[in-house]
Design a protein around this motif. Structure first.
Motif, PDB file in Angstrom:
ATOM      1  N   CYS A 131       0.774  -1.268   0.067  1.00 52.48           N
ATOM      2  CA  CYS A 131       0.050   0.090   0.082  1.00 52.48           C
ATOM      3  C   CYS A 131       0.820   1.340   0.107  1.00 52.48           C
ATOM      4  O   CYS A 131       0.341   2.376   0.286  1.00 52.48           O
ATOM      5  CB  CYS A 131      -0.858   0.031   1.272  1.00 52.48           C
ATOM      6  SG  CYS A 131      -2.014  -1.433   1.592  1.00 52.48           S
ATOM      7  N   GLY A 132       2.107   0.945   0.022  1.00 56.35           N
ATOM      8  CA  GLY A 132       2.881   2.301  -0.075  1.00 56.35           C
ATOM      9  C   GLY A 132       3.222   2.776   1.537  1.00 56.35           C
ATOM     10  O   GLY A 132       3.260   3.985   1.519  1.00 56.35           O
ATOM     11  N   VAL A 133       2.857   1.956   2.407  1.00 62.84           N
ATOM     12  CA  VAL A 133       2.783   2.567   3.674  1.00 62.84           C
ATOM     13  C   VAL A 133       4.194   1.598   4.380  1.00 62.84           C
ATOM     14  O   VAL A 133       4.114   0.377   4.481  1.00 62.84           O
ATOM     15  CB  VAL A 133       1.542   2.222   4.330  1.00 62.84           C
ATOM     16  CG1 VAL A 133       1.589   2.367   5.708  1.00 62.84           C
ATOM     17  CG2 VAL A 133       0.515   2.977   3.624  1.00 62.84           C
ATOM     18  N   THR A 134       4.612   2.301   5.593  1.00 61.61           N
ATOM     19  CA  THR A 134       5.690   1.583   6.306  1.00 61.61           C
ATOM     20  C   THR A 134       5.000   1.299   7.803  1.00 61.61           C
ATOM     21  O   THR A 134       4.447   2.299   8.200  1.00 61.61           O
ATOM     22  CB  THR A 134       7.092   2.268   6.472  1.00 61.61           C
ATOM     23  OG1 THR A 134       7.472   2.846   5.053  1.00 61.61           O
ATOM     24  CG2 THR A 134       7.955   1.938   7.502  1.00 61.61           C
ATOM     25  N   LEU A 135       5.109   0.040   8.109  1.00 59.10           N
ATOM     26  CA  LEU A 135       4.625  -0.234   9.538  1.00 59.10           C
ATOM     27  C   LEU A 135       5.788   0.020  10.327  1.00 59.10           C
ATOM     28  O   LEU A 135       6.720  -0.611  10.603  1.00 59.10           O
ATOM     29  CB  LEU A 135       4.360  -1.788   9.456  1.00 59.10           C
ATOM     30  CG  LEU A 135       3.868  -2.054  10.841  1.00 59.10           C
ATOM     31  CD1 LEU A 135       2.665  -1.402  11.347  1.00 59.10           C
ATOM     32  CD2 LEU A 135       3.412  -3.849  10.816  1.00 59.10           C
ATOM     33  N   VAL A 136       5.540   1.038  11.379  1.00 61.31           N
ATOM     34  CA  VAL A 136       6.329   1.553  12.101  1.00 61.31           C
ATOM     35  C   VAL A 136       6.390   0.433  13.455  1.00 61.31           C
ATOM     36  O   VAL A 136       7.467   0.033  14.038  1.00 61.31           O
ATOM     37  CB  VAL A 136       6.331   3.138  12.535  1.00 61.31           C
ATOM     38  CG1 VAL A 136       7.472   3.285  13.485  1.00 61.31           C
ATOM     39  CG2 VAL A 136       6.596   3.854  11.242  1.00 61.31           C
ATOM     40  N   ASP A 137       5.221   0.503  14.102  1.00 59.96           N
ATOM     41  CA  ASP A 137       5.243  -0.103  15.150  1.00 59.96           C
ATOM     42  C   ASP A 137       3.590  -0.360  15.284  1.00 59.96           C
ATOM     43  O   ASP A 137       3.059   0.213  14.719  1.00 59.96           O
ATOM     44  CB  ASP A 137       5.686   0.374  16.318  1.00 59.96           C
ATOM     45  CG  ASP A 137       5.373   1.832  16.709  1.00 59.96           C
ATOM     46  OD1 ASP A 137       4.046   1.981  16.606  1.00 59.96           O
ATOM     47  OD2 ASP A 137       5.975   2.649  17.337  1.00 59.96           O
TER      48      ASP A 137
ATOM     49  N   CYS B 255      -1.734   1.514  15.385  1.00 60.62           N
ATOM     50  CA  CYS B 255      -0.521   1.057  14.633  1.00 60.62           C
ATOM     51  C   CYS B 255       0.274   2.494  14.062  1.00 60.62           C
ATOM     52  O   CYS B 255      -0.656   3.445  13.947  1.00 60.62           O
ATOM     53  CB  CYS B 255      -0.717   0.521  13.240  1.00 60.62           C
ATOM     54  SG  CYS B 255      -1.690  -1.048  13.432  1.00 60.62           S
ATOM     55  N   ARG B 256       1.490   2.494  14.217  1.00 60.16           N
ATOM     56  CA  ARG B 256       2.013   3.781  13.533  1.00 60.16           C
ATOM     57  C   ARG B 256       2.205   3.553  12.036  1.00 60.16           C
ATOM     58  O   ARG B 256       2.740   2.600  12.013  1.00 60.16           O
ATOM     59  CB  ARG B 256       3.458   3.959  14.121  1.00 60.16           C
ATOM     60  CG  ARG B 256       3.264   5.055  15.452  1.00 60.16           C
ATOM     61  CD  ARG B 256       4.573   5.626  15.821  1.00 60.16           C
ATOM     62  NE  ARG B 256       4.336   6.443  17.131  1.00 60.16           N
ATOM     63  CZ  ARG B 256       4.279   5.915  18.436  1.00 60.16           C
ATOM     64  NH1 ARG B 256       4.471   4.813  18.561  1.00 60.16           N
ATOM     65  NH2 ARG B 256       3.979   6.851  19.340  1.00 60.16           N
ATOM     66  N   LEU B 257       1.783   4.027  11.229  1.00 64.86           N
ATOM     67  CA  LEU B 257       1.777   3.755   9.666  1.00 64.86           C
ATOM     68  C   LEU B 257       2.324   5.150   8.882  1.00 64.86           C
ATOM     69  O   LEU B 257       1.756   6.236   9.084  1.00 64.86           O
ATOM     70  CB  LEU B 257       0.381   3.512   9.355  1.00 64.86           C
ATOM     71  CG  LEU B 257      -0.348   2.324   9.819  1.00 64.86           C
ATOM     72  CD1 LEU B 257      -1.760   2.434   9.843  1.00 64.86           C
ATOM     73  CD2 LEU B 257       0.455   0.908   9.440  1.00 64.86           C
ATOM     74  N   TRP B 258       3.353   4.963   8.356  1.00 64.20           N
ATOM     75  CA  TRP B 258       4.059   6.234   7.781  1.00 64.20           C
ATOM     76  C   TRP B 258       3.937   5.978   5.989  1.00 64.20           C
ATOM     77  O   TRP B 258       4.248   4.836   5.582  1.00 64.20           O
ATOM     78  CB  TRP B 258       5.634   6.420   8.122  1.00 64.20           C
ATOM     79  CG  TRP B 258       5.703   6.783   9.488  1.00 64.20           C
ATOM     80  CD1 TRP B 258       4.713   7.070  10.639  1.00 64.20           C
ATOM     81  CD2 TRP B 258       7.061   7.144  10.152  1.00 64.20           C
ATOM     82  NE1 TRP B 258       5.494   7.483  11.507  1.00 64.20           N
ATOM     83  CE2 TRP B 258       6.649   7.455  11.508  1.00 64.20           C
ATOM     84  CE3 TRP B 258       8.437   6.792   9.766  1.00 64.20           C
ATOM     85  CZ2 TRP B 258       7.688   7.558  12.435  1.00 64.20           C
ATOM     86  CZ3 TRP B 258       9.311   6.978  10.667  1.00 64.20           C
ATOM     87  CH2 TRP B 258       8.940   7.333  11.951  1.00 64.20           C
TER      88      TRP B 258
ATOM     89  N   GLU C 159       5.443  10.759   5.882  1.00 69.77           N
ATOM     90  CA  GLU C 159       3.951  11.538   6.599  1.00 69.77           C
ATOM     91  C   GLU C 159       3.269  10.328   7.487  1.00 69.77           C
ATOM     92  O   GLU C 159       3.070   9.240   7.101  1.00 69.77           O
ATOM     93  CB  GLU C 159       2.960  12.009   5.304  1.00 69.77           C
ATOM     94  CG  GLU C 159       1.697  12.630   6.136  1.00 69.77           C
ATOM     95  CD  GLU C 159       0.770  13.035   4.763  1.00 69.77           C
ATOM     96  OE1 GLU C 159      -0.274  13.811   5.114  1.00 69.77           O
ATOM     97  OE2 GLU C 159       0.989  12.840   3.616  1.00 69.77           O
ATOM     98  N   LYS C 160       2.892  11.052   8.725  1.00 67.36           N
ATOM     99  CA  LYS C 160       2.276  10.137   9.433  1.00 67.36           C
ATOM    100  C   LYS C 160       0.682   9.966   9.002  1.00 67.36           C
ATOM    101  O   LYS C 160      -0.083  11.031   8.935  1.00 67.36           O
ATOM    102  CB  LYS C 160       2.302  10.471  10.969  1.00 67.36           C
ATOM    103  CG  LYS C 160       3.764  10.663  11.546  1.00 67.36           C
ATOM    104  CD  LYS C 160       3.933  11.376  12.688  1.00 67.36           C
ATOM    105  CE  LYS C 160       5.193  11.512  13.272  1.00 67.36           C
ATOM    106  NZ  LYS C 160       6.588  11.715  12.389  1.00 67.36           N
ATOM    107  N   LEU C 161       0.248   8.712   8.901  1.00 64.61           N
ATOM    108  CA  LEU C 161      -1.285   8.325   8.700  1.00 64.61           C
ATOM    109  C   LEU C 161      -1.828   7.356   9.766  1.00 64.61           C
ATOM    110  O   LEU C 161      -2.533   6.610   9.267  1.00 64.61           O
ATOM    111  CB  LEU C 161      -1.111   7.479   7.396  1.00 64.61           C
ATOM    112  CG  LEU C 161      -0.532   8.108   6.093  1.00 64.61           C
ATOM    113  CD1 LEU C 161      -0.339   7.180   5.056  1.00 64.61           C
ATOM    114  CD2 LEU C 161      -1.268   9.551   5.722  1.00 64.61           C
TER     115      LEU C 161
END
Length: 239
Positions: free
Chosen positions: A169-175, A199-202, A208-210
């Motif tokens: 999805c073009g999203v990084t799972l931070v934590d 979840c932290r999703l960038w 950008e924080k989502l």
């Protein structure tokens, strides 16, 4: 399924009994809190998004070998789930330093870990959900050694599956934070929710924080971020 008495109301959800003693109905609210309830507000439409997102991700995880409490989505805000006894243990998996980890250990936000980390918090609002290790968890009788091993194995599997999914999805799972519960026969299953609240999703390109950090940090655009992350999820699911 008949909805009966309200059993519980938390910061983001209400839980109701049904005419089946093994089933409950979870209803998602738009209320938002941060910093153990010190900051309160409303995120319009959050309950609808969190309900749908949790259900879609729980079904994906179930198909890939992680048992969950999900049964059926009843409406845009309500879902039928298996009745579980929640382990009073918050399970946090981190791929990148952020939030309390950066603050507690002096690590710059955004530092990518060589391997994911896992930490536990004793789920207790009065005590402020203190960090605890595996020995504490067993000593406090929050779970058994065997249950803890099961929880850790599932948590890392959830991380692998969610990382791969969000990457599409073009999203990084931070934590993320997850919770587990026991079914009536003692089986451990994933419960609670998986959403921008937990979840932290960038954005993978812009960082950008989502997620709920936009609310925590007064960054603005909170509703837009929730809608954007939901839109990306639905596109990936419907491919």
């Amino acid at each position: 399924m008949e909805k009966r008495n309200q059993l519980y109301e938390g910061k983001a959800k209400k839980v109701f009994e049904t005419d089946n003693p093994e089933m409950l109905i979870v209803s998602y609210k738009d209320d938002a809190t941060a910093f153990n309830g010190l900051k309160k507000g409303t995120i319009a439409g959050k309950g609808v998004i969190n309900n749908k997102m949790s259900n879609l991700l729980m079904q994906m995880l179930e198909k890939n070998g992680v048992p969950t409490h999900f049964v059926e989505e009843l409406s845009e805000r309500e879902t039928l789930v298996k009745r579980v006894k929640i382990l009073p243990l918050e399970v946090i998996v981190r791929n990148i330093a952020a939030g309390s980890f950066s603050k507690n250990y002096g690590v710059p936000e955004g530092k990518v870990f060589k391997t994911p980390t896992i930490e536990f918090s004793y789920k207790n609002d009065e005590l402020g959900d203190p960090l605890c290790n595996s020995y504490h968890a067993v000593a406090l009788e929050l779970c058994t050694d065997e249950e803890l091993e099961t929880v850790k194995a599932y948590a890392f599997k959830v991380n692998d599956l969610l990382k791969a999914f969000w990457n599409e999805c073009g999203v990084t799972l931070v934590d993320f934070k997850i919770e587990f519960g026991r079914l009536s026969d003692g089986t451990i299953v994933l419960a609670d929710e998986i959403s921008p609240d937990t979840c932290r999703l960038w954005d993978s390109k812009t960082q950008e924080k989502l997620d709920k950090d936009r609310f925590r940090r007064d960054l603005g655009g909170v509703e837009e971020a929730y809608r954007e992350i939901m839109s990306r999820l639905e596109k990936a699911i419907n491919k």
